[in-house]
Design a protein around this motif. Structure first.
Motif, short mmCIF file in Angstrom:
data_model
loop_
_atom_site.label_atom_id
_atom_site.label_comp_id
_atom_site.label_asym_id
_atom_site.label_seq_id
_atom_site.Cartn_x
_atom_site.Cartn_y
_atom_site.Cartn_z
N GLY A 92 38.95 45.22 26.26
CA GLY A 92 39.30 46.62 26.04
C GLY A 92 39.18 47.47 27.29
N ALA A 93 39.41 46.88 28.46
CA ALA A 93 39.29 47.62 29.72
C ALA A 93 40.34 48.72 29.82
CB ALA A 93 39.44 46.66 30.90
N THR A 94 39.95 49.83 30.41
CA THR A 94 40.91 50.90 30.69
C THR A 94 41.81 50.46 31.84
OG1 THR A 94 39.50 51.95 32.34
CG2 THR A 94 39.20 52.64 30.03
N PRO A 95 42.99 51.07 31.99
CA PRO A 95 43.86 50.72 33.12
C PRO A 95 43.17 50.88 34.47
CG PRO A 95 45.10 51.98 31.51
CD PRO A 95 43.67 52.00 31.05
N ALA A 96 42.35 51.93 34.59
CA ALA A 96 41.64 52.17 35.86
C ALA A 96 40.62 51.05 36.13
CB ALA A 96 40.94 53.52 35.82
N MET A 97 39.92 50.61 35.10
CA MET A 97 38.94 49.54 35.26
C MET A 97 39.62 48.23 35.63
SD MET A 97 36.12 48.08 32.52
CE MET A 97 35.43 49.72 32.26
N LYS A 98 40.71 47.95 34.95
CA LYS A 98 41.45 46.72 35.23
C LYS A 98 41.97 46.73 36.66
CE LYS A 98 44.76 43.64 33.06
NZ LYS A 98 45.69 43.43 31.93
N ALA A 99 42.47 47.87 37.11
CA ALA A 99 42.98 47.98 38.48
C ALA A 99 41.86 47.76 39.49
CB ALA A 99 43.62 49.35 38.69
N LYS A 100 40.67 48.28 39.20
CA LYS A 100 39.54 48.11 40.11
C LYS A 100 39.11 46.65 40.19
CE LYS A 100 36.55 49.80 42.98
NZ LYS A 100 37.00 50.39 44.26
N ILE A 103 39.15 44.27 43.55
CA ILE A 103 37.97 43.54 44.04
C ILE A 103 38.30 42.06 44.20
CG2 ILE A 103 35.64 42.78 43.42
CD1 ILE A 103 35.26 45.57 42.13
N LYS A 104 39.01 41.49 43.27
CA LYS A 104 39.39 40.08 43.36
C LYS A 104 40.25 39.83 44.61
CE LYS A 104 41.28 39.63 39.29
NZ LYS A 104 41.98 38.98 38.16
N LYS A 105 41.18 40.72 44.86
CA LYS A 105 42.04 40.58 46.04
C LYS A 105 41.23 40.72 47.33
CE LYS A 105 46.29 42.26 43.85
NZ LYS A 105 47.27 43.37 43.76
N GLY A 146 29.44 41.46 38.33
CA GLY A 146 28.48 42.53 38.60
C GLY A 146 29.16 43.88 38.68
N ALA A 147 30.32 43.92 39.34
CA ALA A 147 31.08 45.16 39.43
C ALA A 147 31.52 45.61 38.04
CB ALA A 147 32.30 44.95 40.32
N THR A 148 31.96 44.66 37.23
CA THR A 148 32.38 44.97 35.86
C THR A 148 31.21 45.49 35.04
OG1 THR A 148 34.07 43.23 36.00
CG2 THR A 148 33.49 44.02 33.81
N ALA A 149 30.05 44.86 35.19
CA ALA A 149 28.86 45.30 34.46
C ALA A 149 28.50 46.73 34.81
CB ALA A 149 27.70 44.36 34.77
N ALA A 150 28.58 47.06 36.10
CA ALA A 150 28.25 48.42 36.54
C ALA A 150 29.20 49.44 35.93
CB ALA A 150 28.27 48.49 38.06
#
Length: 327
Positions: free
Chosen positions: A301-309, A313-315, A147-151
């Motif tokens: 194709g996630a940006t570094p900022a998206m991947k970090a977020k 969230i997983k942590k 859901g976070a990724t979708a947003a």
């Protein structure tokens, strides 16, 4: 959970059982091979839960070779599950039910075969029996991340979810998907629908089109063959899907992310444990705590900022900072 007619499904199962089941066409097996029976109630080529389970079976066969002998039943309806599981249990040392929808019938059959081991992939907490293991994929947990990724990926500020049967684990996943989206964008519009059937293509398409009409441009699902309907709607309207179960980034531009829920990993886990003689009964949660093969999120194709977020969230879910529902 099939799209074909009930009469055709029943006839196919009767033919299967009369023939003593159909062995998966893998390598020859040794005389002392561990006998594995597996029930895949949907299609092993559904691009979803069932296919992931089958992939795990194939991986286990490649790993163990002639140390295991596999028998599989695929594509049956709910009324036939008990009969199918009974036949598998009478011929095998370990029986695996792929999907929580097998749980009720499996628990019933397991009481009649106390010397046979049973594993439920997608099993929930419930009756504890000495010969049954329930593996919880923690779909609600990874649904929050989805859901976070979708947003983060949505351009319209609206996302949607289509679930099959309206049972606790599927409903909880839908709730967490919506919560995950709101975690990123408190103003996001969330559209949630259930078709009542994991394989109904027409209803899944209708539900997705209804969500698109309300502005949704990123869709998530817990469906089997019903996913075809979501794909049809998304293609027609130029929207996108977050796939489930297996990371297939780069294989289809319609999909912009995938949640990994380790169905195949759990099938392989059950077989590994049986072969090693370390199989244990009881409830076992998988999810993020068991590593990326069990649960993960891949934004294509996630940006570094998206991947970090996403990693953050997983942590936070693992630490308990973000609390999610069971299922």
């Amino acid at each position: 959970m099939l799209s074909s007619s009930t009469s055709r499904r029943s006839f196919s199962l009767r033919a299967l059982l009369a023939a003593g089941l159909v062995a998966v066409p893998f390598a020859a097996f040794s005389a002392d091979a561990t006998r594995i029976g597996i029930l895949i109630p949907g299609s092993k080529s559904d691009k979803g839960w069932m296919e992931s389970g089958y992939d795990g079976l194939v991986a286990a066969q490649k790993k163990h070779g002639d140390k295991i002998k596999v028998q599989m039943i695929e594509n049956i309806n709910y009324a036939d599950m008990e009969q199918a599981l009974t036949n598998l249990a009478s011929k095998n040392q370990l029986v695996i039910g792929v999907g929580g929808q097998t749980q009720a019938a499996l628990l019933k059959v397991s009481k009649r075969f106390p010397k046979t081991k049973f594993s439920i992939v997608g099993g929930s907490k419930g009756d504890e029996l000495p010969n049954v293991a329930g593996y919880d994929v923690k779909q609600a947990e990874i649904a929050f991340v989805a859901g976070a990724t979708a947003a983060m990926l949505s351009k319209t500020g609206a996302v949607s979810y289509v679930g099959g049967m309206e049972i606790p684990s599927i409903v909880n996943a839908g709730k967490e998907f919506g919560k995950g989206a709101a975690y990123i964008n408190p103003k996001i519009k969330y559209v949630e629908n259930y078709t009542g059937n994991f394989d109904d293509v027409a209803k899944s398409k209708e539900a997705t089109l209804a969500a698109i009409a309300q502005g949704a441009d990123v869709h998530y699902h817990i469906l089997n063959l019903g996913l075809r309907g979501m794909e049809q709607a998304a293609k027609e309207k130029g929207t996108h899907i977050i796939g489930s179960y297996t990371d297939r980034c780069g294989s289809d531009p319609l999909y912009i992310a995938y949640s990994i829920t380790g169905v195949g990993y759990q099938v392989e886990y059950a077989i590994d444990e049986a072969v090693a003689g370390t199989w244990k009964a009881g409830y076992k949660p998988f999810g993020l705590a068991m590593g990326s093969k069990a649960s993960d999120m891949s934004a294509c194709g996630a940006t570094p900022a998206m991947k970090a977020k996403i990693d953050e969230i997983k942590k936070d879910i693992q630490s308990g900072k973000i609390k999610v529902l069971e299922g």
